[in-house]
Design an enzyme around this catalytic site. Structure first.
Site, PDB file in Angstrom:
ATOM      1  N   SER A  68      21.559  25.841  45.585  1.00 45.60           N
ATOM      2  CA  SER A  68      20.733  24.880  46.130  1.00 45.60           C
ATOM      3  C   SER A  68      20.799  23.758  45.340  1.00 45.60           C
ATOM      4  O   SER A  68      21.086  23.633  44.182  1.00 45.60           O
ATOM      5  CB  SER A  68      19.339  25.429  46.149  1.00 45.60           C
ATOM      6  OG  SER A  68      18.478  24.163  46.790  1.00 45.60           O
ATOM      7  N   TYR A 113      11.362  29.039  43.417  1.00 41.28           N
ATOM      8  CA  TYR A 113      12.794  29.075  43.924  1.00 41.28           C
ATOM      9  C   TYR A 113      13.728  28.334  43.055  1.00 41.28           C
ATOM     10  O   TYR A 113      14.702  28.650  43.060  1.00 41.28           O
ATOM     11  CB  TYR A 113      12.534  28.156  45.223  1.00 41.28           C
ATOM     12  CG  TYR A 113      13.865  27.894  46.095  1.00 41.28           C
ATOM     13  CD1 TYR A 113      14.231  28.765  46.968  1.00 41.28           C
ATOM     14  CD2 TYR A 113      14.329  26.689  46.211  1.00 41.28           C
ATOM     15  CE1 TYR A 113      15.303  28.938  47.954  1.00 41.28           C
ATOM     16  CE2 TYR A 113      15.415  26.635  46.929  1.00 41.28           C
ATOM     17  CZ  TYR A 113      15.921  27.586  47.933  1.00 41.28           C
ATOM     18  OH  TYR A 113      16.901  27.237  48.376  1.00 41.28           O
TER      19      TYR A 113
END
Length: 276
Positions: free
Chosen positions: A142, A155
Site C-alpha cells: 500500500s 494497517y
C-alpha cells in the site's frame, strides 16, 4: 516483456476492486485464472465477467488468514491446472483506529489477513511457481507501506511487513537463481469497497471515515490500478507504485526521512475529521 497468454495466474481477493480488475485484465491477455475471495457473490460475478472474455477459470471461497485452507487451495489449483506461474496476493481488509483505542483482536485481524494472508499465499504457491520455470509473485502492499499515518497503525504494520517480506523474498530468489520474479505493489487511493467495509475502533465513526476516503482519497479506478500492476509485472519491476499521489509520497518520504512524520501528523490533524 513477459507474456501472459496461457499462464496460470492465482488472484486472491478477486471478488471486487483491484482483484476483479486484475482478473479481467489478465483474461484479456488469455491467462488462465484461479480466483478466490470470502465474498462468494462478488467472486461469482468476477467469474462470469472473466468467462465472458474467454478465460478458463477455477474459483474457490477462501479466507487467506486460514493457513490450512490456503495450502489446500494451492493443491487444488495445481491439481486443476497442472502448474502455477503467477500469484497475486491481493486480498486485504482495512481498519481505522489509534493504538490506545484499538483492541488486540482488531490489530490481530488486520495482521492475520493483510500480512499473514500474503505469507500464506506465498508459502503455499512458491514451490509450484519455482517449478513452473517462469514464475512471478506479486504482493500488494500500500501507499501506507511507504509512510505511516495516524489512525492506521495496524494497517501500516501489516503493509510495511508485506513490503519487507516481499523485498527480502525477491533477493532470495536472485541469490538462489530461481526462475521467479517478485514485485511489491504500493497502490494509492483506489476506488474500491475497502474503506466502506472497514472496521473501526470503538467510538470512531465508520461512515465518516468511509465517506472521507471515497470523496477525497479514492482517486483512481481499479482498472487503472490493474493496468499499472500488470504493466509492471510484464516489465519485471521490483516495485510498482500506483498513482501520482503515491509516487509523490514515496519521493517525499525518501527526501525528508523521519521528519515527514511531523508534516503528515499536522496534515491529518487539520484535514482528517476522525483523527482527533
Amino acid at each position: 516483456m513477459s507474456s501472459f497468454e496461457g499462464k496460470v495466474a492465482v488472484i486472491t481477493g478477486a471478488g471486487s476492486g483491484i482483484g476483479r480488475a486484475l482478473a479481467l485484465n489478465l483474461s484479456e491477455k488469455r491467462a488462465k485464472l484461479a480466483l478466490s475471495d470470502v465474498d462468494t457473490d462478488g467472486l461469482a460475478k468476477t467469474v462470469r465477467l472473466a468467462q465472458a472474455l474467454g478465460a478458463q477459470v477455477k474459483s474457490d471461497r477462501l479466507d487467506v488468514a486460514e493457513r490450512e485452507a490456503v495450502l489446500a487451495h494451492a493443491d487444488a489449483v495445481v491439481a486443476h491446472f497442472g502448474t502455477v506461474h503467477q500469484v497475486y496476493n491481493n486480498a486485504g481488509i482495512a481498519y481505522n483506529g489509534n493504538v490506545d483505542k484499538s483492541e488486540f483482536k482488531d490489530i490481530e485481524r488486520i495482521i492475520d489477513v493483510d500480512f499473514w494472508g500474503v505469507v500464506n499465499g506465498t508459502k503455499a504457491f512458491l514451490p509450484h511457481v519455482i517449478a513452473s520455470g517462469d514464475g512471478h509473485i506479486v504482493n500488494i502492499s500500500s501507499l501506507f507501506g511507504l509512510i505511516a499515518v495516524p489512525g492506521q497503525s495496524a494497517y501500516n504494520a501489516a503493509k510495511f511487513a508485506v513490503r519487507g517480506f516481499t523485498e527480502a523474498l525477491r533477493q532470495e530468489m536472485l541469490v538462489a537463481r530461481h526462475p521467479v520474479k517478485v514485485t511489491c505493489v504500493h497502490p494509492g487511493g483506489i476506488k474500491t469497497a475497502v474503506a466502506r467495509n472497514a472496521t473501526v475502533a470503538d467510538g470512531e465513526d465508520q461512515q465518516t471515515f468511509a465517506e472521507f476516503f471515497d470523496r477525497r482519497l479514492a482517486l483512481h479506478s481499479p482498472e487503472m490500478a490493474a493496468k499499472t500492476i500488470v504493466n509492471g509485472v510484464a516489465k519485471g519491476q521490483a516495485r510498482v507504485v500506483v498513482g501520482l499521489e503515491a509516487k509523490a509520497v514515496d519521493v517525499l518520504a525518501r527526501i525528508m526521512g523521519s521528519s515527514y512524520q511531523r508534516l503528515v501528523a499536522a496534515g491529518v490533524a487539520k484535514f482528517f475529521p476522525w483523527a482527533k
